[in-house]
Enzyme design. Structure first.
Site, PDB file in Angstrom:
ATOM      1  N   CYS A  24       1.028  -1.009   0.028  1.00 41.03           N
ATOM      2  CA  CYS A  24       0.085   0.004  -0.042  1.00 41.03           C
ATOM      3  C   CYS A  24       1.034   1.162  -0.129  1.00 41.03           C
ATOM      4  CB  CYS A  24      -0.712   0.075   1.160  1.00 41.03           C
ATOM      5  SG  CYS A  24      -1.873  -1.380   1.662  1.00 41.03           S
ATOM      6  N   ASP A 431      34.942  18.706  16.487  1.00 37.72           N
ATOM      7  CA  ASP A 431      35.522  19.953  16.869  1.00 37.72           C
ATOM      8  C   ASP A 431      36.078  20.106  18.158  1.00 37.72           C
ATOM      9  OD1 ASP A 431      35.817  22.728  16.089  1.00 37.72           O
ATOM     10  OD2 ASP A 431      33.965  23.024  17.253  1.00 37.72           O
TER      11      ASP A 431
END
Length: 746
Positions: A24, A431
Site C-alpha cells: 500500500c 570539533d
C-alpha cells in the site's frame, strides 16, 4: 540561453488512511510521485503518513488528495500540524477497529461452533450464512473496497489477498447453501466454509487492532514532547495581563510568567529574575538562574519568582516544535535496509496471486476428490498466509521505536539512514570548541602573592574593576569571584585601556588588571615566583591576566576553555568501540595539543579553516572510512554535511543543527556512545524482523499450497493460516517494541 530556474518547493507531511501493508505504501508513493509538481514522496507505513516535497502552486493538497483517493486511500490534508487532533483521530480509528473486531468475533464464534460441532443441525448452512454476512460485508468491508479500487488500476495489495480469500470461501459456501443439489448430482458433498471466511476476517482484524495499539505506542515519544507544551499564555495587553490561547501569541508580545508556570514560547527576559527547570529540554537536573537579558525556552518550568519576557520564537519556530519536527521527519524516513523489503513487497502480491491460481489449477486437475473443494481450500489458504504485513512492518516499526528511544535519551535523529549508518562508523571527527570543551572561557587558576588579609581586599577590588569591564575574559573573572564578593566596592577612579586591560584607584592605591604590556608600560614588576607560574600555565595553553598593585604584580589569573567533565570518558569509550577519534580546531597548535592531551584524542589538527574541516572528512572517506563529524558552530556546517553522519550539539547554532543528521540535546559527547549503541540495537532488531518475515513466507506459502500433502496427507486449514498471518505481524511489532526495554548504558 537563459538558465532554467527551479521552482521553490515545500515539504508537507500528511496522514494516509487505509494503508494496510508495505505494498500500500509503495502504491501511495507511486501515485503521488506521478502528480505534476511533486518532487518526491516518502511514505512511513508504521506512522501512516507521507512526507511530500512539492511545488505548492502546482501540486496542491487537493490534487494529491484526489490522486490518492483514486487508488482507494484517504489523504488527510486539513491538518495544520495539530498533533492533538491527530491523536484524537488515532483514538477514533482504534475505537472503530475495536468495535468491528468485537462484532466479527461475536458473530464468528457461533459460526465456528456450528461448523465444528453441529454441521448436521437443521438449517445450519442458512444460520451460518446469516451470521457471516455482517462479518464479511461490514466488519470486512474495507478489504473489498480497497481491493476493488486497486483492481481498477491493475494493481494489488494485501487487501486484494484477503478479499480474494474470504470472498472465494464465502461465495463457494453461499453457492452450496443455495444450490446443494448441483454438487450432489456430480457425486460431491456441498461443503460450506463460512467459518473459514469469518475467522479470517476476525483474526486479521485482531492483528490490525494489536498493530494499531502497538504503532500508537511507538510514537509515545512524540506525544510526550507534545504534552510538554502549554495551551495558553498570559500576555500583557493594554497594561493588563490577559490569558490568550497559545496560537494567538505574536512575536514581540510581552508575557508574564508566574511561579510554577511553564514558559509558553522561546524568548528573552525583559524584567525580573527567577530560577528555571530546563531539564525537559537540556537534560540538566540543576535549575538555572535567569535574569533580564537571559534567554528562556518554551516548555521549561519557572520555579520561583515572576518575570516578564518578550516572545521571540513562536509556533513552529520554538525549540520544542523543532524537536517534534525532527522526530517526526526521522520516523518517516527510510533506512537503506528498508529498500530490500520495499522492493520485495512491490512484487510480492502479484506473485502470490499467481501461486494461488497455479495451486487451484494443480488441485483441480491432479488433486483427490472432491478436487474443486481442495482447489479452493489451497488457493484461499495461499492468499491468506502470504500476507506481506509482517514484511512491511519489519523495518519502520523498529526505526520508530529506535528514534523514539533516542528522543527519550536526548538524542534527536533526523533520518533513518543515519540511525542505520551509525553502527558502521570507524572514525569520529570532533570539533574542539563547544564540543570537547565548554566553549566559553573559565578561570582555572588564581595565584596570589599577598597575605590572606591583603588577598581578601585585593579580591574585592579586582571583582569591582572587572565588573565594569566589557571584555569577554572579564566576565569569566567576575563569575569566578562573585561567590566571595556578593557586593562590589565603590572605586575612586576607573579607566579602560583598549587591548591591554583596565586601571583603577582605591584607598590611595593604584591597581591594574590586564596583559604583560599594560604592566610594562606602567613600570609594574613581576616577582620571580609568579613569573615561573606564568611560564608553566602558558605551556598548558592558558591565557594569563596579571593583577598589579602600585609597582608590583600581586596575582595572576589563568583562563582557558576547559574540557567538559564527560569528554575524556566519552572519547575513551569511543576508542574502546574501535573508533579512531580526530580533533579539529581553528586554534593554534599549542592550545590544540594541550586540550587533545587532556581529552585523550588520537589525532589532532590545528589552525583549520571551515572549508579545511570538510576536506579533512573527505580525505578520511576516500580511505574507505565511515566518518561522523561532531560540531556545534556555523564553521562546522560544511563538515557536518560532508560526513556520513553529522552530529550536532544541541547547545550549538541552528545552522549546525540543520546540517547534521543527529542532534545531542545536552551537548554531551557521551551521548554519541549511546547513539551508536542505539544504532546497533535497532539494526539488530530490523534484521531479526526481516529474517522471521522472510522465513515465515518461504515456509508458509509452499505448505499452504499443499506441497506436504502427497507425502504426509497434511493440508493447512485456512483458519490456521489466518491465525499464523496475524501472529506474524504482531510478533514483528512486539519484537520492535522490545527495543524500548533495552539498556543503552554500559
Amino acid at each position: 540561453m537563459q538558465p532554467v530556474l527551479e521552482k521553490p518547493t515545500v515539504k508537507d507531511r500528511y496522514e494516509v488512511e487505509g494503508m494496510t501493508c508495505a505494498s500500500c505504501a509503495n502504491s501511495v508513493e507511486s501515485i503521488l510521485s506521478h502528480v505534476e509538481g511533486v518532487r518526491s514522496a516518502s511514505v512511513n507505513f508504521a506512522d501512516a503518513s507521507v512526507l511530500v516535497e512539492h511545488e505548492p502552486d502546482v501540486a496542491t493538497p487537493e490534487k494529491m488528495q484526489a490522486a490518492v483517493a483514486d487508488i482507494g486511500y484517504s489523504l488527510v490534508v486539513n491538518q495544520k500540524a495539530d498533533q492533538e487532533n491527530r491523536q484524537e483521530r488515532e483514538e477514533k480509528k482504534l475505537s472503530e477497529t475495536r468495535f468491528k473486531l468485537i462484532v466479527a468475533v461475536a458473530l464468528s464464534i457461533p459460526v465456528i461452533w456450528i461448523a465444528m460441532l453441529f454441521p448436521e443441525m437443521p438449517y445450519a448452512g442458512w444460520i451460518m450464512l446469516a451470521l457471516s454476512v455482517p462479518v464479511i460485508f461490514w466488519s470486512g468491508k474495507d478489504f473489498f473496497v480497497v481491493a476493488y479500487k486497486r483492481a481498477r488500476h491493475l494493481s494489488a495489495n494485501m487487501d486484494t489477498l484477503i478479499a480474494l480469500g474470504t470472498g472465494a470461501a464465502f461465495l463457494f459456501s453461499a453457492f452450496n447453501t443455495f444450490f446443494p443439489a448441483y454438487l450432489r448430482s456430480r457425486g460431491l458433498e456441498p461443503h460450506v466454509y463460512y467459518e473459514v471466511a469469518v475467522a479470517i476476517v476476525a483474526l486479521i482484524l485482531l492483528g490490525r487492532y494489536f498493530e494499531e495499539r502497538a504503532k500508537s505506542r511507538t510514537s509515545a515519544a512524540i506525544k510526550k514532547l507534545i504534552n510538554l507544551g502549554v495551551k495558553t499564555a498570559r500576555v500583557i495587553r493594554g497594561g493588563t495581563a490577559v490569558e490568550v490561547p497559545i496560537g494567538e501569541v505574536q512575536k514581540g508580545d510581552i508575557i508574564l510568567i508566574r511561579p510554577g508556570e511553564k514558559v509558553p514560547v522561546d524568548g528573552k527576559i525583559t524584567e525580573g529574575k527567577s530560577v528555571l527547570d530546563e531539564s525537559m529540554i537540556t537534560g540538566e537536573s540543576i535549575p538555572v538562574e535567569k535574569e533580564a537579558g537571559d534567554a528562556v525556552i518554551g516548555a521549561t518550568i519557572n520555579k520561583t519568582g515572576s518575570f516578564k519576557m518578550v516572545a521571540e520564537r513562536i509556533g513552529s519556530e520554538t525549540m520544542l516544535a523543532q524537536i517534534i519536527k525532527l522526530v517526526q521527519e526521522a520516523q518517516g524516513s527510510k533506512a537503506p535496509i528498508q529498500k530490500l523489503a520495499d522492493s520485495i513487497s512491490a512484487v510480492f502480491v502479484p506473485v502470490v496471486i499467481v501461486i494461488a491460481i497455479l495451486s487451484f489449477i494443480v488441485w483441480s486437475v491432479w488433486g483427490p476428490e472432491p478436487q474443486i473443494t481442495y482447489a479452493i481450500i489451497a488457493a484461499v489458504t495461499v492468499l491468506i498466509i502470504a500476507c506481506p504485513c509482517a514484511l512491511g512492518l519489519a523495518t519502520p516499526t523498529a526505526i520508530m521505536v529506535g528514534i523514539g528511544k533516542g528522543a527519550e535519551n536526548g538524542i534527536l535523529i533526523k533520518n533513518a539512514e543515519s540511525l542505520e549508518l551509525a553502527h558502521k562508523l570507524n572514525a569520529i571527527v570532533v570539533d574542539k570548541t563547544g564540543t570537547i570543551t565548554q566553549g566559553k572561557p573559565e578561570v582555572t587558576d588564581v595565584l596570589w602573592d599577598l597575605s590572606p588579609e591583603g588577598r581578601q581586599e585585593a579580591s574585592r577590588i579586582v571583582f569591582a574593576m572587572e565588573a565594569q569591564s566589557e571584555h569577554p575574559l572579564a566576565l569569566a573573572v567576575v563569575h569566578h569571584l562573585k561567590p566571595e564578593n556578593p557586593k562590589a566596592v565603590s572605586l575612586d577612579s576607573f579607566d579602560s585601556v583598549t587591548g591591554k586591560g583596565v586601571k583603577a584607584s582605591y584607598g590611595g592605591k593604584r591597581y591594574l588588571i590586564g596583559n604583560r604590556t599594560l604592566l610594562d608600560e606602567n613600570r609594574v614588576a613581576v616577582p620571580p615566583y609568579l613569573q615561573m607560574e606564568v611560564e608553566k600555565l602558558s605551556r598548558e595553553a592558558k591565557t594569563i591576566i596579571y593583577v598589579g598593585q602600585d609597582t608590583e604584580a600581586v596575582a595572576i589569573i589563568a583562563i582557558a576553555d576547559t574540557i567538559k567533565e564527560t569528554s575524556k570518558a566519552a572519547i575513551a569509550a569511543l576508542q574502546q568501540m574501535g573508533l579512531v577519534v580526530h580533533m579539529l580546531t581553528g586554534d593554534n597548535r599549542q592550545t590544540a595539543e594541550a586540550i587533545g592531551r587532556q581529552a585523550g584524542v588520537d589525532h589532532i589538527k590545528a589552525d583549520v579553516l571551515p572549508a579545511d574541516k570538510a576536506t579533512y572528512v573527505r580525505e578520511l572517506q576516500s580511505g574507505g572510512l565511515k566518518v561522523a563529524m561532531v560540531g556545534d558552530g556555523i564553521n562546522d556546517s560544511p563538515a557536518l554535511a560532508q560526513a556520513d553522519v553529522g552530529i550536532a550539539m544541541g547547545t550549538g547554532t541552528d545552522i549546525a543543527i540543520e546540517s547534521a543528521e543527529i542532534t545531542l540535546i545536552k551537548g554531551d559527547l557521551e551521548d554519541i556512545v549511546t547513539a551508536i549503541r542505539l544504532s546497533k540495537e535497532t539494526v539488530k532488531t530490523i534484521r531479526q524482523n526481516l529474517f522471521w518475515a522472510f522465513i515465515y513466507n518461504l515456509i508458509g506459502i509452499p505448505v499452504a499450497a499443499g506441497v506436504l500433502y502427497p507425502f504426509t496427507g497434511f493440508l493447512l486449514n485456512p483458519i490456521f493460516a489466518a491465525a499464523a498471518m496475524a501472529f506474524s505481524s504482531v510478533s514483528v511489532v512486539t519484537n520492535s517494541l522490545r527495543l524500548k526495554a533495552r539498556s543503552l548504558k554500559r
